[in-house]
Scaffold this active site. Sequence first.
Site, PDB file in Angstrom:
ATOM      1  CB  SER A 140      47.228  32.522 -17.958  1.00  0.00           C
ATOM      2  OG  SER A 140      46.368  32.307 -16.920  1.00  0.00           O
ATOM      3  CE  LYS A 197      47.470  28.714 -16.155  1.00  0.00           C
ATOM      4  NZ  LYS A 197      47.072  29.871 -15.811  1.00  0.00           N
ATOM      5  CB  SER A 239      44.360  28.836 -19.062  1.00  0.00           C
ATOM      6  OG  SER A 239      45.271  29.768 -18.495  1.00  0.00           O
TER       7      SER A 239
END
Length: 454
Positions: free
Chosen positions: A109, A112, A294
């Site tokens: 993640s 991102k 997230s």
Amino acid sequence: MALVTLVLLQMFVVAAGAHLLTSNLLDEKKKPEPVASAGPPPVPVVTAGPVLAAGGNGPLPAKGTLAGRLTAALGDPALGDSVGGVVLDAETGATLFDGGAATAITPASTTKVVTSVAALASLGPDARLSTRVVRGASPGSIILVGGGDPTLAGPGARTDQVYPRPASLTVLASRTAKALKAAGLTKVTAAYDDTLYTGPRTASTWKPGYVPEGSVAPVTALMINSGKVSPGGHSRVSDPSRTAYVAFVSLLRKYGISVSGSAARAKAPAGAQEIARVDSAPVYALVERALTLSDNDLSEALARQVALKEGEPASFDGGAAAVGKVLSRLGAASGITVHDGSGLSPKNRITPQALAHLVAVAASPANPRLHPAISGMPVAGFTGTLGHRFGRSHSAYGLVRAKTGTLDGVSALAGTTTTRGGRLVTFAFMADDVPSGPQAEAALDRLAALVAAG
């Protein structure tokens, strides 16, 4: 008489002042000489220095000391055999620590961060995503048009308790009903248009279990509550577009509009007259939400919005290509290969050097439009995915602001902190062969704490 009164007043003020001065002098004379205390000296109060001393331009940490501590910590068995890390000076870009910084690692993640920076740079921080209702091709027909806002709140969702406050399908239905009644219409046929996004709704590189387990919804341009079955739940619907349409029609009926026909997917006519619309929060707030929580669904939507802005298909491949274009303009594309916007793809590869450099670009005073990518990162021990990490007794509690990354066998942490001396630095520590997720997270936390103490 007035003159006499004024003179008397002045004489009174002077006399009063003289009396007060004399009294104070007498009091001073009466005060006893200070007596030495027999007890221990008072303990000095130690306060923390400014978080960003000299604007984050404090002295650089000693390279040798920092490198020695981080090298040892990066060798923690909890991180496995595939690991890399780097620390950069945010102002100059100078490398303060290199522990396999050029190694391409699965970022999870922390991808991102890439998507968020690209969205801010391409779309701008103030852009919004609109969900609209327009007139159809035939009289008495309307079409619900998805604009790619996954945060659109459905019926029953609280819109006043989340940040950023989302647009509401209920409000859209109310505005639509009001406009239709004003036009003399109380009976319509309705369809929905989710054609803004193209290609597969799930990435070919994703594991099959992501949607069933609730990690992400099928990516569509029309959805409510991030494709969740219920606003506060975790499980996802199989067809977010149809679910949003059914909820919208139900609301229209509640507001006195009769809707006939079955659910139909149709493309809105070019230049169709708009009946009503609602807008999402601005992109800067969406980025902050995506990073703090997230949010996989929102990150995939942002990647597709970048694709549309950059003239690419609004698909997984188009989003990846568009993000690459934007990063190239920022001088930050090297070392970054992505296949989605959320980081769920295990085929994504980013080097720690590239990730820490991108964080520095976003933090630079020269790029104010990118700053939400920093302010949106979780704060150690306080917010988002770092809220349960770095406990109150941890030395980095509240000092580290970073994005987490977690997949099976993958753990990463990338962000920024200010050293003890007041120097703003960026870092990225990544591992994609970890034997234990919780132990790997603890090892990454120790690395970040060492940077903050450097």
